[in-house]
Design a protein around this motif. Structure first.
Motif, mmCIF file in Angstrom:
data_model
loop_
_atom_site.group_PDB
_atom_site.id
_atom_site.type_symbol
_atom_site.label_atom_id
_atom_site.label_comp_id
_atom_site.label_asym_id
_atom_site.label_seq_id
_atom_site.Cartn_x
_atom_site.Cartn_y
_atom_site.Cartn_z
ATOM 1 N N PRO A 408 3.225 -45.465 48.356
ATOM 2 C CA PRO A 408 3.753 -45.795 47.034
ATOM 3 C C PRO A 408 2.851 -45.381 45.883
ATOM 4 O O PRO A 408 3.255 -45.410 44.730
ATOM 5 N N GLY A 409 1.614 -45.014 46.163
ATOM 6 C CA GLY A 409 0.694 -44.622 45.099
ATOM 7 C C GLY A 409 0.087 -45.825 44.390
ATOM 8 O O GLY A 409 0.327 -46.981 44.745
ATOM 9 N N VAL A 410 -0.705 -45.524 43.377
ATOM 10 C CA VAL A 410 -1.392 -46.569 42.605
ATOM 11 C C VAL A 410 -0.916 -46.481 41.158
ATOM 12 O O VAL A 410 -1.042 -45.420 40.525
ATOM 13 N N GLU A 416 -8.294 -48.278 37.987
ATOM 14 C CA GLU A 416 -9.699 -48.683 37.932
ATOM 15 C C GLU A 416 -9.898 -50.027 38.612
ATOM 16 O O GLU A 416 -10.931 -50.278 39.222
ATOM 17 N N ARG A 417 -8.886 -50.873 38.532
ATOM 18 C CA ARG A 417 -9.013 -52.219 39.097
ATOM 19 C C ARG A 417 -9.139 -52.196 40.609
ATOM 20 O O ARG A 417 -9.776 -53.086 41.195
ATOM 21 N N ILE A 418 -8.556 -51.187 41.269
ATOM 22 C CA ILE A 418 -8.596 -51.179 42.741
ATOM 23 C C ILE A 418 -10.010 -50.963 43.269
ATOM 24 O O ILE A 418 -10.266 -51.219 44.452
ATOM 25 N N ALA A 436 -9.899 -56.907 53.263
ATOM 26 C CA ALA A 436 -10.504 -57.856 52.336
ATOM 27 C C ALA A 436 -10.630 -57.308 50.924
ATOM 28 O O ALA A 436 -11.088 -58.001 50.033
ATOM 29 N N GLY A 437 -10.251 -56.062 50.704
ATOM 30 C CA GLY A 437 -10.358 -55.484 49.371
ATOM 31 C C GLY A 437 -11.757 -55.010 49.030
ATOM 32 O O GLY A 437 -12.128 -54.999 47.852
ATOM 33 N N LEU A 438 -12.535 -54.619 50.035
ATOM 34 C CA LEU A 438 -13.904 -54.165 49.807
ATOM 35 C C LEU A 438 -14.095 -52.684 50.073
ATOM 36 O O LEU A 438 -15.109 -52.107 49.644
ATOM 37 N N GLY A 439 -13.147 -52.060 50.782
ATOM 38 C CA GLY A 439 -13.353 -50.673 51.206
ATOM 39 C C GLY A 439 -13.540 -49.712 50.046
ATOM 40 O O GLY A 439 -14.495 -48.916 50.021
ATOM 41 N N LEU A 440 -12.630 -49.749 49.064
ATOM 42 C CA LEU A 440 -12.739 -48.826 47.936
ATOM 43 C C LEU A 440 -13.933 -49.165 47.053
ATOM 44 O O LEU A 440 -14.573 -48.269 46.494
ATOM 45 N N ALA A 441 -14.245 -50.457 46.905
ATOM 46 C CA ALA A 441 -15.416 -50.836 46.114
ATOM 47 C C ALA A 441 -16.694 -50.298 46.742
ATOM 48 O O ALA A 441 -17.584 -49.768 46.048
ATOM 49 N N ILE A 442 -16.789 -50.410 48.066
ATOM 50 C CA ILE A 442 -17.965 -49.882 48.759
ATOM 51 C C ILE A 442 -18.026 -48.368 48.617
ATOM 52 O O ILE A 442 -19.092 -47.789 48.370
ATOM 53 N N ALA A 443 -16.878 -47.712 48.762
ATOM 54 C CA ALA A 443 -16.854 -46.249 48.670
ATOM 55 C C ALA A 443 -17.340 -45.782 47.301
ATOM 56 O O ALA A 443 -18.155 -44.866 47.192
ATOM 57 N N THR A 455 -12.547 -41.009 41.853
ATOM 58 C CA THR A 455 -11.408 -41.353 41.013
ATOM 59 C C THR A 455 -10.137 -41.315 41.845
ATOM 60 O O THR A 455 -10.111 -40.770 42.957
ATOM 61 N N VAL A 456 -9.078 -41.894 41.285
ATOM 62 C CA VAL A 456 -7.787 -41.903 41.969
ATOM 63 C C VAL A 456 -6.730 -41.404 40.989
ATOM 64 O O VAL A 456 -6.781 -41.693 39.787
ATOM 65 N N GLY A 457 -5.804 -40.637 41.516
ATOM 66 C CA GLY A 457 -4.691 -40.131 40.716
ATOM 67 C C GLY A 457 -3.438 -40.101 41.558
ATOM 68 O O GLY A 457 -3.311 -40.811 42.570
ATOM 69 N N GLU A 458 -2.521 -39.249 41.162
ATOM 70 C CA GLU A 458 -1.243 -39.139 41.876
ATOM 71 C C GLU A 458 -1.233 -37.851 42.661
ATOM 72 O O GLU A 458 -1.562 -36.771 42.148
ATOM 73 N N ALA A 459 -0.870 -37.954 43.950
ATOM 74 C CA ALA A 459 -0.799 -36.784 44.815
ATOM 75 C C ALA A 459 0.385 -35.905 44.406
ATOM 76 O O ALA A 459 1.381 -36.391 43.844
ATOM 77 N N PRO A 460 0.318 -34.585 44.650
ATOM 78 C CA PRO A 460 1.423 -33.692 44.264
ATOM 79 C C PRO A 460 2.775 -34.110 44.851
ATOM 80 O O PRO A 460 3.807 -33.996 44.190
ATOM 81 N N GLY A 461 2.784 -34.614 46.065
ATOM 82 C CA GLY A 461 4.036 -35.017 46.690
ATOM 83 C C GLY A 461 4.312 -36.493 46.569
ATOM 84 O O GLY A 461 5.130 -37.034 47.332
ATOM 85 N N GLY A 462 3.641 -37.171 45.641
ATOM 86 C CA GLY A 462 3.766 -38.618 45.538
ATOM 87 C C GLY A 462 2.674 -39.302 46.334
ATOM 88 O O GLY A 462 2.016 -38.699 47.190
#
Length: 473
Positions: A408-410, A416-418, A436-443, A455-462
């Motif tokens: 579904p994307g972000v 930024e909140r994720i 637990a919601g720690l994976g992206l924060a650790i990354a 950073t996070v954006g939208e993939a070309p195919g959604g």
């Protein structure tokens, strides 16, 4: 007392007073030397003028007895012939030293002998006064019972009778010495009061200048005692170094307040996340104790594994926050990504489609870089509907890693909140699926520690597209 003397104000006052004292002493010494030299020059000039006036009378044929000599006390005069005999002296001159003869009465035996022919060649012509610079000497003279120091000028003259004599005329040095002494005493008497004024003014000005610093210190002491990090130190209205110090202090307090709030939130969230698996374990163990036949070993193992992973994540975050930085070394990033893909392949829910176009070398910690790749792939697999893609390329000295999914994307508002700790979006609230919601924060923390960005954006195919940029070597 020792504390006061060791203060910045006291040291500044002492330093400023010492500098001013040194400057005043040097300036005073220069003034005294210049004054002494000037007065000595004036005495030489007065002595020369007096000697030339007497010599001019002799050059015009005035007899020794008819000379109009100046006052002996101001300008004692002695006229000495080439044979050393005194021809004329000032009235009341009782003794003299530093001239051509110690005699103070006309006549005497002289030195005897005739004049050298070579010496006569240097004498002025008949009826003329020598144009050469006068010979100068310092001596004493006793006039009317008073002995004083004099500066003597010697001028040669040849009378119309072809007799060459030397006129010695003195200038009193007492006035010059008195003037120098008066100036010296005045400077020495004025130095202590002037230094006292300098010290007092410096003390008051320094106290006024440091008053804002004391206000900042007092406020910081109260903040430390109360523990209220929401308070701020006063910022002076002047745009000077102290105002910048106060502003920087407030910025530090704001950062510290934010850090403490973040730490407290982290502890609260960690406690909340740890409570669930621990409560589940306790419940299952209590049920197993009462009804052994209902023991769910697989569920216990899953809860223990989840608790273990959570504890490991919390420990890693604590190390990152503490500034733990293992030694970095060159890492072949393409090979590291391939190894991570091979390690994950047997347990992946969705096969990853890799596109590794380059093998850029980066400086970093292999284990932590592998953790970044693994966390991004875990997140993509968790949200993907059926496809996960990974690409790696080198762009202008930068290693660029992209991980995309067809989920579904972000939403733009949450991109930024994720990356905040313990944040899970609405479709990822399930602890069984969403983590637990720690994976992206650790990354992100690990990427930032390596000097890169995530950073996070939208993939070309959604879906979501995560992009990691690391400086390549």
């Amino acid at each position: 007392m020792a504390r006061l003397l060791g203060s910045v104000r006291a040291r500044t006052t002492v330093g400023a007073t010492a500098v001013v004292a040194g400057a005043l002493v040097a300036a005073g010494l220069a003034v005294v030397l210049l004054l002494r030299g000037n007065l000595a020059g004036q005495a030489d000039l007065r002595a020369e003028v007096a000697a030339r006036e007497v010599a001019a009378q002799l050059a015009t044929g005035t007899s020794y007895g008819g000379l109009d000599l100046p006052d002996g006390e101001d300008h004692p005069v002695q006229v000495v012939g080439e044979d050393g005999r005194v021809r004329a002296v000032s009235e009341d001159l009782q003794a003299v030293r530093g001239t051509g003869s110690p005699d103070v009465r006309p006549g005497g035996s002289g030195r005897g002998g005739g004049d050298d022919e070579d010496d006569r060649d240097d004498d002025p012509r008949r009826g003329e006064v020598s144009d050469d610079d006068p010979r100068l000497s310092t001596g004493t003279a006793t006039v009317d019972g008073r002995t004083a120091g004099y500066r003597f000028a010697a001028v040669e003259v040849t009378t119309p009778r072809d007799e060459t004599v030397t006129v010695y005329a003195g200038a009193d040095l007492a006035a010059a010495r008195d003037a120098v002494g008066t100036v010296t005493r005045a400077m020495l008497a004025g130095l202590p009061p002037l230094l006292a004024v300098v010290a007092g003014v410096t003390w008051l000005v320094t106290r006024r200048a440091l008053r804002p610093v004391e206000a900042v210190r007092a406020e910081l002491a109260e903040i430390t005692a109360s523990g209220d990090l929401a308070r701020r130190v006063p910022v002076p209205g002047a745009r000077d170094e102290i105002a910048r110090l106060a502003a920087t202090t407030n910025e530090t307090l704001a950062a510290l307040e934010e850090s403490v709030a973040r730490q407290r939130g982290f502890v609260a969230d960690a406690s909340h996340e740890l409570r669930s698996p621990i409560a589940s374990l306790r419940t299952q163990l209590e049920v197993a104790a009462a009804h052994p036949e209902l023991l769910d070993v697989d569920g216990l193992v899953e809860d223990v594994v989840r608790l273990q992973h959570l504890a490991a994540d919390l420990l890693l975050l604590a190390r990152i926050d503490a500034g733990d930085r293992p030694p970095a070394r060159p890492v072949a990033f393409g090979r590291l990504v391939r190894d991570e893909l091979d390690r994950r392949a047997p347990r992946d829910r969705i096969a990853v489609r890799p596109s590794i176009e380059a093998d850029p070398q980066v400086m970093g910690v292999p284990g932590r870089l592998a953790r970044v790749v693994g966390n991004l792939l875990d997140n993509a697999e968790r949200h993907a509907d059926g496809a996960v893609g990974l690409s790696l390329r080198a762009e202008a000295g930068t290693a660029v890693l992209r991980v995309a999914d067809d989920g579904p994307g972000v939403p733009a508002a949450d991109r930024e909140r994720i990356f905040e700790r313990f944040v899970r979006l609405d479709d990822a609230r399930s602890r069984d699926e969403g983590g637990a919601g720690l994976g992206l924060a650790i990354a992100r923390d690990l990427v930032l520690a390596h000097g890169g960005s995530l950073t996070v954006g939208e993939a070309p195919g959604g879906g979501a597209l995560f992009e990691v940029r690391l400086p390549a070597t």
